[in-house]
Write a protein that holds these residues in place. Structure first.
Motif, PDB file in Angstrom:
ATOM      1  N   TYR A 190       0.906  -1.317   0.244  1.00  9.02           N
ATOM      2  CA  TYR A 190      -0.353   0.002   0.312  1.00  9.02           C
ATOM      3  C   TYR A 190       0.834   1.219  -0.017  1.00  9.02           C
ATOM      4  CZ  TYR A 190      -3.543  -3.375   0.940  1.00  9.02           C
ATOM      5  OH  TYR A 190      -4.279  -4.453   1.403  1.00  9.02           O
ATOM      6  N   LEU A 191       0.224   2.240  -0.324  1.00 10.37           N
ATOM      7  CA  LEU A 191       1.023   3.528  -0.957  1.00 10.37           C
ATOM      8  C   LEU A 191       1.557   4.384   0.351  1.00 10.37           C
ATOM      9  CD1 LEU A 191       3.029   5.535  -2.282  1.00 10.37           C
ATOM     10  CD2 LEU A 191       0.710   6.220  -3.385  1.00 10.37           C
ATOM     11  N   THR A 192       2.328   4.696   1.162  1.00  7.76           N
ATOM     12  CA  THR A 192       2.063   5.531   1.821  1.00  7.76           C
ATOM     13  C   THR A 192       2.712   6.695   2.298  1.00  7.76           C
ATOM     14  OG1 THR A 192       3.467   4.045   3.468  1.00  7.76           O
ATOM     15  CG2 THR A 192       1.491   3.812   4.139  1.00  7.76           C
ATOM     16  N   ILE A 193       2.434   7.510   2.621  1.00  7.35           N
ATOM     17  CA  ILE A 193       3.545   9.204   2.425  1.00  7.35           C
ATOM     18  C   ILE A 193       3.373   9.376   4.213  1.00  7.35           C
ATOM     19  CG2 ILE A 193       2.615   9.694   1.133  1.00  7.35           C
ATOM     20  CD1 ILE A 193       0.691  11.176   2.706  1.00  7.35           C
ATOM     21  N   PRO A 194       5.022  10.176   5.109  1.00  9.69           N
ATOM     22  CA  PRO A 194       5.231  11.051   5.922  1.00  9.69           C
ATOM     23  C   PRO A 194       4.103  11.661   6.510  1.00  9.69           C
ATOM     24  CG  PRO A 194       7.130  11.050   4.673  1.00  9.69           C
ATOM     25  CD  PRO A 194       6.263  10.583   3.533  1.00  9.69           C
ATOM     26  N   LYS A 235       1.925  10.646 -12.530  1.00 10.36           N
ATOM     27  CA  LYS A 235       2.458   9.708 -13.721  1.00 10.36           C
ATOM     28  C   LYS A 235       1.683   8.345 -12.301  1.00 10.36           C
ATOM     29  CE  LYS A 235       7.132   7.737 -14.503  1.00 10.36           C
ATOM     30  NZ  LYS A 235       8.730   7.244 -14.296  1.00 10.36           N
ATOM     31  N   LEU A 236       1.008   8.120 -11.770  1.00 12.23           N
ATOM     32  CA  LEU A 236       0.537   6.701 -11.263  1.00 12.23           C
ATOM     33  C   LEU A 236      -0.922   6.545 -11.894  1.00 12.23           C
ATOM     34  CD1 LEU A 236       0.906   4.519  -9.014  1.00 12.23           C
ATOM     35  CD2 LEU A 236       0.729   5.634  -7.103  1.00 12.23           C
ATOM     36  N   GLU A 237      -1.460   6.519 -11.967  1.00 21.92           N
ATOM     37  CA  GLU A 237      -2.676   5.386 -12.851  1.00 21.92           C
ATOM     38  C   GLU A 237      -3.326   4.683 -11.660  1.00 21.92           C
ATOM     39  OE1 GLU A 237      -2.869   5.055 -16.797  1.00 21.92           O
ATOM     40  OE2 GLU A 237      -1.673   6.521 -17.567  1.00 21.92           O
ATOM     41  N   GLY A 279       2.313   2.753 -14.031  1.00 25.21           N
ATOM     42  CA  GLY A 279       2.619   3.483 -13.351  1.00 25.21           C
ATOM     43  C   GLY A 279       3.858   3.814 -12.264  1.00 25.21           C
ATOM     44  N   ASP A 280       3.825   5.110 -11.651  1.00 26.55           N
ATOM     45  CA  ASP A 280       5.170   5.005  -9.913  1.00 26.55           C
ATOM     46  C   ASP A 280       4.689   6.342  -9.519  1.00 26.55           C
ATOM     47  OD1 ASP A 280       5.620   3.995  -7.511  1.00 26.55           O
ATOM     48  OD2 ASP A 280       8.249   3.390  -8.949  1.00 26.55           O
TER      49      ASP A 280
END
Length: 319
Positions: A190-194, A235-237, A279-280
């Motif tokens: 899963y995508l996570t951010i600070p 860019k991440l679709e 994408g990324d």
């Protein structure tokens, strides 16, 4: 006339009952009557004894235990949420937010447990050698011991030169690098951010989150997609399966319980599952985002926010 007829009928019925009962009484012996009386007395004594034992148990069942202990325990538990409950009951003004749970599906099949691999090995053996045919028949190949003991390494060695399967464990898995999609290929990540929380000294990894535009220009799903674009670029679709959230949570602001007059006293967060298409993430610093498994997210939430947040993410995330 009707009253006289009814009296005659009742008298006739009584005489018939007496006439029927007298023969049965005459046929009973004195000893049988005494036995019935003794049995009836024993039944009454057993009922009385049972009632007496129940009354004694009621006197001693609370010995060694304070009366109202469970009520006190519940009051202590609920007291911590009493102010929060009162605020919610009084119709708190909420800020609406959405969190995008962007997932990358597994790239390779997970490793089979030993019992499953043993089952398939046995199944293959039975399919080959379960039935025995006469020698020289065209229906079955001869029993080949070498083929029976062929291992995975033997199969790989028999492939043509230059044809080798890709490794199931990547360099990122070996080094513990979490800022890439090329890791944990057997699981969902899963995508996570600070997320820098004022109550925590260190930031923790959280899902991309944003406020919902209250002018009616976007839906909650559209807001979730916007949160992804704002966090990691376009860019991440991604795509969403539906309009229903997978989870819901709320937070009251610290000053809400102090009687402030602020219009907004808390926030509601709707979690939407968003799947990566291709994408990324496009960020200035690769370490500004991480692709984590459920276990890693749950562990991070436990260390940063405690058990409640940890359990919340444990149950709404897939493995």
């Amino acid at each position: 006339l009707s009253t006289t007829t009814a009296c005659i009928a009742r008298a006739t019925t009584r005489r018939a009952c007496i006439a029927t009962a007298i023969p049965s009484i005459q046929t009973r012996s004195l000893s049988s009557i005494k036995e019935e009386k003794v049995a009836a007395k024993a039944r009454r004594a057993a009922v009385w004894e049972k009632r007496r034992e129940t009354a004694e148990k009621r006197k001693s069942r609370r010995l060694g235990r304070a009366r109202g202990a469970r009520n006190t325990e519940f009051s202590d538990f609920f007291g911590a949420y009493q102010e929060e409950y009162d605020l919610i009951k009084n119709k708190v003004e909420w800020k609406l937010r959405v969190a995008a749970v962007v997932e990358r599906l597994p790239v390779v099949t997970p490793d089979m447990p030993k019992w499953e691999s043993d089952y398939w090995q046995l199944r293959d053996y039975l399919d080959l050698f379960e039935k025995e045919y006469p020698e020289g028949n065209p229906f079955m190949a001869p029993h080949d011991e070498a083929k029976e003991t062929e291992s995975y390494e033997d199969i790989i060695a028999s492939l043509p030169e230059g044809l080798r399967p890709a490794p199931r464990e990547t360099e990122a898995d070996k080094s513990g690098y979490i800022h890439t999609l090329d890791r944990a290929l057997k699981q969902r990540v899963y995508l996570t951010i600070p997320n820098t929380n004022v109550s925590n000294a260190e930031p923790y990894w959280d899902f991309p989150t944003t406020d919902v535009k209250m002018d009616g220009s976007e839906t909650l799903v559209e807001a979730a997609k916007r949160a992804v674009r704002e966090a990691v670029g376009s860019k991440l679709e991604v795509f969403a399966f539906g309009n229903a959230p997978i989870a819901f949570d709320y937070h009251l602001y610290p000053n809400s319980a102090k009687g402030t007059t602020d219009a907004v006293q808390g926030e509601k967060i709707f979690y939407y599952r968003i799947q990566r298409d291709e994408g990324d993430a496009l960020v200035d610093n690769p370490k500004d985002c991480a692709w984590l498994t459920r276990e890693e997210i749950v562990q991070g939430m436990m260390e940063a926010l405690g058990e409640r947040a940890s359990k919340f993410h444990h149950y709404h995330l897939s493995t």
